[in-house]
Design an enzyme around this catalytic site. Structure first.
Site, PDB file in Angstrom:
ATOM      1  N   CYS A   1     -10.649  -4.683  -7.074  1.00 53.85           N
ATOM      2  CA  CYS A   1      -9.486  -5.385  -7.646  1.00 53.85           C
ATOM      3  C   CYS A   1      -9.702  -6.889  -7.773  1.00 53.85           C
ATOM      4  O   CYS A   1      -8.935  -7.568  -8.449  1.00 53.85           O
ATOM      5  CB  CYS A   1      -8.244  -5.106  -6.806  1.00 53.85           C
ATOM      6  SG  CYS A   1      -7.840  -3.357  -6.749  1.00 53.85           S
TER       7      CYS A   1
ATOM      8  N   HIS B   1      -3.378 -10.612  -8.104  1.00 57.60           N
ATOM      9  CA  HIS B   1      -3.604  -9.202  -8.428  1.00 57.60           C
ATOM     10  C   HIS B   1      -2.287  -8.460  -8.225  1.00 57.60           C
ATOM     11  O   HIS B   1      -1.606  -8.622  -7.215  1.00 57.60           O
ATOM     12  CB  HIS B   1      -4.700  -8.653  -7.514  1.00 57.60           C
ATOM     13  CG  HIS B   1      -4.801  -7.173  -7.548  1.00 57.60           C
ATOM     14  ND1 HIS B   1      -4.810  -6.459  -8.730  1.00 57.60           N
ATOM     15  CD2 HIS B   1      -4.876  -6.247  -6.541  1.00 57.60           C
ATOM     16  CE1 HIS B   1      -4.905  -5.171  -8.447  1.00 57.60           C
ATOM     17  NE2 HIS B   1      -4.933  -5.016  -7.141  1.00 57.60           N
TER      18      HIS B   1
ATOM     19  N   ASN C   1      -0.766  -0.787 -10.337  1.00 59.51           N
ATOM     20  CA  ASN C   1      -2.009  -1.448  -9.933  1.00 59.51           C
ATOM     21  C   ASN C   1      -3.136  -1.039 -10.886  1.00 59.51           C
ATOM     22  O   ASN C   1      -3.628   0.080 -10.830  1.00 59.51           O
ATOM     23  CB  ASN C   1      -2.328  -1.045  -8.488  1.00 59.51           C
ATOM     24  CG  ASN C   1      -3.584  -1.712  -7.961  1.00 59.51           C
ATOM     25  OD1 ASN C   1      -4.366  -2.290  -8.719  1.00 59.51           O
ATOM     26  ND2 ASN C   1      -3.788  -1.621  -6.661  1.00 59.51           N
TER      27      ASN C   1
HETATM   28  O1  UT7 Z   1      -5.393  -3.171  -4.627  1.00 54.08           O
HETATM   29  C1  UT7 Z   1      -4.950  -2.869  -3.315  1.00 54.08           C
HETATM   30  C2  UT7 Z   1      -4.303  -1.512  -3.409  1.00 54.08           C
HETATM   31  N1  UT7 Z   1      -3.396  -1.099  -2.407  1.00 54.08           N
HETATM   32  C3  UT7 Z   1      -2.223  -1.649  -2.100  1.00 54.08           C
HETATM   33  O2  UT7 Z   1      -1.839  -2.687  -2.514  1.00 54.08           O
HETATM   34  C4  UT7 Z   1      -1.352  -0.880  -1.164  1.00 54.08           C
HETATM   35  C5  UT7 Z   1      -0.841  -1.688  -0.008  1.00 54.08           C
HETATM   36  N2  UT7 Z   1       0.050  -0.861   0.799  1.00 54.08           N
HETATM   37  C6  UT7 Z   1       1.279  -0.522   0.398  1.00 54.08           C
HETATM   38  O3  UT7 Z   1       1.705  -0.956  -0.652  1.00 54.08           O
HETATM   39  C7  UT7 Z   1       2.136   0.344   1.268  1.00 54.08           C
HETATM   40  O4  UT7 Z   1       1.504   0.552   2.514  1.00 54.08           O
HETATM   41  C8  UT7 Z   1       2.446   1.713   0.592  1.00 54.08           C
HETATM   42  C9  UT7 Z   1       3.382   1.475  -0.588  1.00 54.08           C
HETATM   43  C10 UT7 Z   1       1.167   2.362   0.106  1.00 54.08           C
HETATM   44  C11 UT7 Z   1       3.140   2.641   1.582  1.00 54.08           C
HETATM   45  O5  UT7 Z   1       4.296   2.026   2.124  1.00 54.08           O
HETATM   46  P1  UT7 Z   1       4.575   2.117   3.689  1.00 54.08           P
HETATM   47  O6  UT7 Z   1       5.890   1.514   3.920  1.00 54.08           O
HETATM   48  O7  UT7 Z   1       3.395   1.519   4.385  1.00 54.08           O
HETATM   49  O8  UT7 Z   1       4.686   3.691   3.921  1.00 54.08           O
HETATM   50  P2  UT7 Z   1       3.884   4.627   4.925  1.00 54.08           P
HETATM   51  O9  UT7 Z   1       2.508   4.918   4.393  1.00 54.08           O
HETATM   52  O10 UT7 Z   1       3.990   4.116   6.334  1.00 54.08           O
HETATM   53  O11 UT7 Z   1       4.754   5.930   4.811  1.00 54.08           O
HETATM   54  C12 UT7 Z   1       6.151   5.940   5.179  1.00 54.08           C
HETATM   55  C13 UT7 Z   1       6.721   7.295   4.854  1.00 54.08           C
HETATM   56  C14 UT7 Z   1       5.881   8.461   5.357  1.00 54.08           C
HETATM   57  O12 UT7 Z   1       6.791   9.502   5.735  1.00 54.08           O
HETATM   58  P3  UT7 Z   1       7.132   9.762   7.301  1.00 54.08           P
HETATM   59  O13 UT7 Z   1       5.813  10.059   7.929  1.00 54.08           O
HETATM   60  O14 UT7 Z   1       7.731   8.471   7.765  1.00 54.08           O
HETATM   61  O15 UT7 Z   1       8.086  10.895   7.227  1.00 54.08           O
HETATM   62  C15 UT7 Z   1       5.136   8.910   4.125  1.00 54.08           C
HETATM   63  O16 UT7 Z   1       4.764  10.262   4.182  1.00 54.08           O
HETATM   64  O17 UT7 Z   1       6.799   7.448   3.410  1.00 54.08           O
HETATM   65  C16 UT7 Z   1       6.166   8.680   3.044  1.00 54.08           C
HETATM   66  N3  UT7 Z   1       5.580   8.527   1.719  1.00 54.08           N
HETATM   67  C17 UT7 Z   1       6.238   8.788   0.585  1.00 54.08           C
HETATM   68  N4  UT7 Z   1       7.479   9.224   0.355  1.00 54.08           N
HETATM   69  C18 UT7 Z   1       7.846   9.363  -0.932  1.00 54.08           C
HETATM   70  C19 UT7 Z   1       4.348   8.087   1.428  1.00 54.08           C
HETATM   71  N5  UT7 Z   1       4.168   8.049   0.094  1.00 54.08           N
HETATM   72  C20 UT7 Z   1       5.344   8.489  -0.456  1.00 54.08           C
HETATM   73  C21 UT7 Z   1       5.778   8.667  -1.777  1.00 54.08           C
HETATM   74  N6  UT7 Z   1       7.042   9.099  -1.966  1.00 54.08           N
HETATM   75  N7  UT7 Z   1       4.998   8.397  -2.840  1.00 54.08           N
END
Ligand code: UT7
Length: 325
Positions: free
Chosen positions: A118, A252, A282
Site C-alpha cells: 500500500c 493511503h 482500500n
Molecule cells: O492497508 C492496510 C490494510 N488494513 C487495514 O487498514 C485494516 C486495519 N484494521 C481495521 O480496520 C480493523 O481492525 C477492522 C475493520 C479490520 C476490524 O475492526 P475491529 O474493530 O478491529 O474488529 P475485530 O476484528 O476485533 O472484530 C470485532 C467483531 C468480531 O466478532 P466477535 O468475535 O466480537 O463476536 C468479528 O468476528 O466483529 C466481527 N466482524 C464482523 N462483523 C460483521 C469481523 N468482520 C466483520 C464483518 N461484518 N465484516
C-alpha cells in the site's frame, strides 16, 4: 553542478480509472454475514469497485496510461520510463509495466514493476524522482494498478469487505521550475520480525487458487497510526516545515477510522486530511492517486498546493512525501 541539481520532478498530469462494477456494503451483506452498519462504522467504506473476471492489473494500467496520454497530449515516443506499482500483477513475469509499454507504443521507454504494497505509490514517486534527477529522464509515467479483490477470500468477512480495485497514473516531468514538484520522500521497511510479516500478507498459490490476503486488523490499525504519524513528523522536521506549511494531507485510504484516530492521538489537523475511503475502499497503492484526482476534480486541491502523502502497507513498509503541485 550537474543540470539535475537545479531541476525538480514535477507532476504534469494525474489520471485515474475505476472498474465499472460497483459493489455496496448492502450487496456484500447479501452474500456474507455482515452489514452496512458494521462495515461503515468500522472503516468508513460505503462501496468499492470490482474488476471483471477477465480484467487484470495491467488492463487497468493500460486504460489509465491511455487516459493520461490523452489528457496531457504527450507523445508516447517521448516517454523515457514506465514504472508500475502493483501488489497484484497479472503474472509473475513479464511485468505489468512491459505490457503497458507495448500497448501504448512507448517505444523508447524502459519499464518495470515495483511492489511496496500500500506504500507503493510513494515508493514509486521516490524511485521516479531519483532516476529522473540522476539519469536526466524527462518524462516518466508512474502507474499504480491494483486488483486486490482477486486476491481475497470472499468467505472471510474480516478481510474481503475492506478492499477494492482501481488505478492511477502520474506524468512526471523534469523541470527547471523549482518552486514546485517533489520536495522530499522518506521510505521505511521492517521485515525483520515474524510478527510484522504475519499481520498483513498474501499466502501465495493454494491448491490451484492464487491465494488469499490475511490480516490481523487490530495490529495493522495500531502500526498504521504509529508509523504514518512518525514518518510525517520526521519528513516535516527534516525539511524545516511544520504542518502549517501543508495544505492537504493525502494518506493511503485504508480506513477512515485509522485517519480519525491518528489525528486525535497524534495531533494532526483532521480538516486537512483527504478522506475518500467511502468511495473506493482500500485500493492499495492506487488509493492516493485516486484520492488526489477526485480532490482536484471537485476543486478542493489546486495548483500550487503543498501536499503531504503518507502510507503504510504489508512488509511492513511505510513512507511519506512532500510535493507541491
Ligand atoms: O492497508 C492496510 C490494510 N488494513 C487495514 O487498514 C485494516 C486495519 N484494521 C481495521 O480496520 C480493523 O481492525 C477492522 C475493520 C479490520 C476490524 O475492526 P475491529 O474493530 O478491529 O474488529 P475485530 O476484528 O476485533 O472484530 C470485532 C467483531 C468480531 O466478532 P466477535 O468475535 O466480537 O463476536 C468479528 O468476528 O466483529 C466481527 N466482524 C464482523 N462483523 C460483521 C469481523 N468482520 C466483520 C464483518 N461484518 N465484516
Amino acid at each position: 553542478m550537474r543540470e539535475s541539481d537545479t531541476m525538480r520532478t514535477v507532476i504534469a498530469g494525474i489520471a485515474s480509472y475505476l472498474p465499472q462494477k460497483v459493489v455496496t456494503n448492502d450487496d456484500l451483506a447479501q452474500m456474507l454475514d455482515t452489514s452496512h452498519e458494521w462495515i461503515f462504522s468500522r472503516t468508513g467504506i460505503e462501496q468499492r469497485r470490482i474488476s471483471a473476471n477477465d480484467e487484470f492489473a495491467s488492463d487497468l494500467g493500460v486504460v489509465v496510461a491511455k487516459k493520461i496520454i490523452s489528457q496531457t497530449g504527450i507523445d508516447p515516443s517521448e516517454i523515457d520510463a514506465i514504472i508500475v506499482s502493483t501488489t497484484t500483477a497479472d503474472r509473475r513475469f513479464p511485468s505489468c509495466a512491459c505490457r503497458i509499454q507495448g500497448e501504448i507504443g512507448a517505444s523508447k521507454a524502459f519499464a518495470f514493476d515495483i511492489n511496496a504494497a500500500c506504500a507503493g505509490f510513494i515508493y514509486g514517486l521516490s524511485v521516479s524522482d531519483s532516476m529522473m534527477r540522476t539519469m536526466g529522464l524527462k518524462n516518466v509515467l508512474l502507474i499504480t494498478a491494483e486488483t486486490l479483490t482477486k486476491f481475497v477470500d470472499w468467505t472471510d468477512r474480516l478481510t474481503c469487505v475492506l478492499f477494492g480495485d482501481g488505478a492511477g497514473a502520474l506524468l512526471l516531468q523534469l523541470s527547471s521550475d523549482t518552486s514546485r514538484g517533489i520536495i522530499s520522500t522518506k521510505l521505511y521497511s521492517n521485515g525483520e520480525q515474524e510478527k510484522y510479516n504475519s499481520i498483513l500478507s498474501h499466502n501465495g498459490p493454494q491448491n490451484g487458487h492464487r491465494g488469499y490476503t490475511t490480516m490481523s486488523g487490530r495490529a495493522v490499525f495500531k502500526y498504521a497510526i504509529e508509523y504514518m504519524s512518525s514518518s510525517m513528523t520526521e519528513i516535516l522536521s527534516e525539511n524545516n516545515m511544520t504542518i502549517d506549511d501543508i495544505d492537504w494531507i493525502i494518506p493511503h485510504q485504508a480506513n477512515k477510522r485509522i485517519l480519525e484516530s491518528m489525528c486525535k492521538m497524534k495531533d494532526f489537523p483532521l480538516e486537512k486530511v483527504v478522506i475518500t475511503t467511502q468511495l473506493h475502499a482500500n485500493t492499495s497503492s492506487a488509493s492516493i492517486p485516486l484520492a488526489l484526482r477526485d480532490m482536484i476534480d471537485c476543486g478542493k486541491i489546486k495548483q500550487g498546493d503543498t501536499l503531504l502523502f503518507t502510507a503504510l502497507g504489508a512488509g511492513l513498509v511505510w513512507a511519506s512525501s512532500i510535493v507541491r503541485l
